[in-house]
Design an enzyme around this catalytic site. Structure first.
Site: not given
Ligand code: NAP
Length: 255
Positions: A147, A160
């Protein structure tokens, strides 16, 4: 006459986790378009992906597994390999996100995200590598979905961000251990992609406008944008790439 064989996945069988929707579905369809066969793994039905892969001319096998349980995930990969034949690639795509202020994040929100996004990514990669390394003639490709939050902090997504920084770290570590042994380990860092993962951001008019204004490409990404980059990292064209993280983010990280 052009020769695009370095970008072809013809004859390759690739396992994609989280293939029922979003980026995983986009990757499955792109693999099919490049001539590969897909083993889709997920905890939900994958009929829509099966139809799209088939429409793209590819073969799709659906396997149910809850990837929150890393031991079950390892047993699943061993079963696929033992019962239906070897795999040429593994795409660790499945992932979850929990949004909360850092002062409120619960231990369950920490553990659930780390288990799916990081622990299972490592242990599935380990199972895949054990099988590949057992055969000196075999080569393998692992693509991890990282990400932009592998590089940035983000807001209200502590577990996350920790998991995606971890994915970047193990991508590099596994590449160092396996590069000379016939396994390429690389990652893609998607930017802001239109999937259920980002739905909460897109329905918030302020966050949505702020994010869009910061993307140099002037649009959110699509699952296909990520799928086509995955094909490159699964194909012979990327054989000398090890431990790389390819941002597919409309220029977000360049800004
Ligand atoms: P998504 O549409 O929510 O898809 C997530 C996928 O992971 C779904 O197939 C989901 O299955 C699967 N999954 C989650 N937990 C699972 C479990 N315990 N067992 C099996 N499968 C499970 O989100 P997405 O955006 O496509 O996300 C795919 C990957 O891209 C994730 O790793 C995410 O972190 C990463 N990513 C996304 C963005 C973005 O902007 N969208 C940006 C950067 C990185 P179910 O449908 O059954 O829940």
């Amino acid at each position: 006459m052009s020769d695009l064989s370095a970008f072809s996945l013809a004859g390759r069988r690739i396992l994609v986790t989280g293939a029922n929707t979003g980026i995983g579905q986009g990757i499955a369809v792109s693999i099919a378009r490049a001539g590969g066969a897909v083993v889709g793994v997920g905890r939900s039905g994958m009929d829509e992906t099966a139809e799209k892969v088939s429409a793209a001319g590819g073969r799709f096998e659906a396997v149910r597994c809850d990837l929150a349980d890393h031991a079950a995930a390892q047993a699943m990969l061993d079963r696929i390999w033992g019962d239906t034949g070897p795999l040429d690639g593994l795409v660790n795509n499945a992932g979850i996100i929990r949004r909360a202020d850092a002062v409120d994040l619960t231990q369950a929100d920490w553990d659930d995200v780390i288990d799916v996004n990081l622990k299972t990514v490592f242990f599935l990669s380990q199972s895949f590598a054990r099988r590949v390394l057992a055969d000196p003639e075999r080569r393998g490709k692992i693509v991890n979905i990282a990400s932009v939050l592998s590089f940035q902090g983000g807001i209200r997504v502590a577990s996350y961000t920790a998991s995606k920084h971890g994915v970047l770290g193990i991508t590099r570590l596994l590449a160092c251990e396996w590069a000379a042994k016939g396994i390429n380990v690389n990652a893609i860092a998607p930017g802001y992609i239109e999937t259920s993962n980002t739905e909460a951001l897109r329905v918030d008019p302020d966050r949505s406008a702020a994010i869009l204004a910061r993307i140099p490409a002037g649009r959110w990404g699509t699952p296909e944008d990520i799928g086509d980059a995955a094909v490159f990292l699964l194909a012979p064209a990327s054989n000398y790439m090890h431990g790389a993280v390819v941002p597919v983010d409309g220029g977000w990280l360049a800004r």
